[in-house]
Structure formats: C-alpha cells, structure tokens
Design an enzyme around this catalytic site. Structure first.
Site, mmCIF file in Angstrom:
data_model
loop_
_atom_site.group_PDB
_atom_site.id
_atom_site.type_symbol
_atom_site.label_atom_id
_atom_site.label_comp_id
_atom_site.label_asym_id
_atom_site.label_seq_id
_atom_site.Cartn_x
_atom_site.Cartn_y
_atom_site.Cartn_z
ATOM 1 N N ASP A 30 -27.188 -29.661 -67.532
ATOM 2 C CA ASP A 30 -28.577 -29.199 -67.465
ATOM 3 C C ASP A 30 -29.315 -29.432 -68.780
ATOM 4 O O ASP A 30 -28.708 -29.479 -69.850
ATOM 5 C CB ASP A 30 -28.621 -27.691 -67.186
ATOM 6 C CG ASP A 30 -28.151 -27.324 -65.795
ATOM 7 O OD1 ASP A 30 -27.701 -28.215 -65.043
ATOM 8 O OD2 ASP A 30 -28.224 -26.126 -65.461
ATOM 9 N N HIS A 176 -24.192 -28.175 -70.220
ATOM 10 C CA HIS A 176 -25.516 -28.511 -70.748
ATOM 11 C C HIS A 176 -25.417 -29.702 -71.700
ATOM 12 O O HIS A 176 -24.508 -29.755 -72.535
ATOM 13 C CB HIS A 176 -26.116 -27.308 -71.480
ATOM 14 C CG HIS A 176 -26.417 -26.158 -70.559
ATOM 15 N ND1 HIS A 176 -25.421 -25.342 -70.068
ATOM 16 C CD2 HIS A 176 -27.573 -25.733 -70.021
ATOM 17 C CE1 HIS A 176 -25.966 -24.439 -69.250
ATOM 18 N NE2 HIS A 176 -27.280 -24.651 -69.206
HETATM 19 ZN ZN ZN Z 1 -31.543 -25.086 -67.801
#
Ligand code: ZN
Length: 213
Positions: A30, A176
């Site tokens: 992400d 992430h």
């Molecule tokens: Zn996010």
C-alpha cells in the site's frame, strides 16, 4: 423488510482470504508508488518469481508516474487505494465516489488499464464504501496479517514472523512500499518470499487469487 438491509450494513464484503486448494497467496503493498522502495519490492519478485499487487493512491501516481509504469511493465497488478488516503467511512457518498473514480482514471491514464481491486485506506470500510466500490467494478481487498504492523517499523523479524504465522493457501498479506522508511518491509518480504517458496507457495496478484478454485 428492513432486516436484510440492517444485516448487510453491519457485515463487510472485504476479502482477506480466498478459499482455494492452490498453494498460492497474494502479497500486496500500500501507499506507493515510491521511487526508492517500490523498485526494491519489484526486485524481490524478479529474483524469486511471482507477482504482487500494489495499492496506489492517485496523488502518489501523479508524483511518480514512471514508478507506477515500472510496476505495470513487470506484470504486477495496480489496485486503487483512493486519491488522498482519507478515512472513507467519514465521507459523504459523492466524496467517496470521487476518491475512487479519480484514482481509477489516473491508473488508466498512466498504465492503460482500469484497476479491478480496491483497498480501503486504514482498512476503514462499511456497506456504503463497499457498494460504491462494487458499482465501479472494484473488489474490496483486506489482509490477514494486520498484526505484522510493517508501517510502524516493529523490526523485520517481527514483520516476517507475524506474517508467516497467519499465512495459509489463499491468504492476502498487507505491506507498505510508501509513506516512510520501508527498509524493514523490504527485508521481511524478501525472507518471507524465500521461505514460502521453499514450502511450495506461489505468489499471485489479488485478482488472480480471486479467480482460483
Ligand atoms: Zn494506505
């Protein structure tokens, strides 16, 4: 009858694991694209094999379109992670729709294909957010390894072990590649991919996983 509505409002259609007999998982990232860390994630998969899914925000794609194009060119999936990363459950319907539409449009303009999957920022979702996503042709994707907290930099060892502990066929794992120093995530995902590959796992995109029996 109001009962069915009440039930559907309370339940979530966010998918964190997909029932499949195949020994496959979806690794996702992400908050990119990020010119420093996204290419390091791409290297892991070019070395070890397999594909991943990158949930990008529209504003980051506008900053780093070339990095988004690298991800697409390497065969990975690009998913929608909203435009500006708000808590969508706190927004009005039109604002939610605008966040998703704008980002799908940016992805199409940047890499030539519309996204098929969506990850809500902060995994904050409700029936309205999910209805809008589904209207736009987007499956809503969660993840099983929230306890890994890679965004909080708890150490590569913790990220690795907390992710391995919840991995089974069909799992979707959240990491992430943007928003801060992601070097722990790079280290953890490299070890994770190597370990799971030895166990016979393959790494597929979120869309590919959803299509498996
Ligand atoms: Zn996010």
């Amino acid at each position: 009858m109001s009962q069915p509505d009440a039930r559907s409002r309370a339940s979530s259609s966010m998918i964190s694991i997909h029932g499949t007999s195949a020994k496959a998982i979806a690794i996702t990232f992400d908050d990119g694209p990020n010119p420093e860390f996204t290419p390091q994630m791409l290297n892991i998969f070019s070395e070890e094999g397999g594909r991943a899914t990158f949930y990008m925000t529209g504003d980051q794609i506008e900053r780093y379109p070339d990095t988004a194009r690298l991800v697409h060119a390497a065969g990975h999936e690009i998913g929608n992670h909203s435009y500006s990363h708000p808590h969508l459950t706190e927004l009005e319907e039109e604002a939610i729709r605008a966040e998703l539409v704008r980002t799908s449009d940016i992805i199409r303009e940047t890499v030539g294909v519309l996204p098929a999957t969506f990850r809500p920022p902060y995994l904050a979702t409700d029936a309205q957010v999910e209805r809008i996503a589904h209207d736009l042709g987007l499956a809503v994707i969660g993840g099983v390894n929230g306890a890994a907290r890679d965004w909080d930099m708890p150490g590569a060892k913790h990220i690795l072990e907390a992710s391995l502990a919840v991995t089974e066929p069909g799992s979707i794992l959240v990491f992430h590649d943007g928003h801060g120093d992601r070097s722990q995530t790079v280290e953890a995902v490299r070890e994770l991919v190597r370990a799971l590959k030895k166990e016979g796992y393959s790494f597929v995109t979120a869309s590919e996983l959803l299509q498996m029996d």
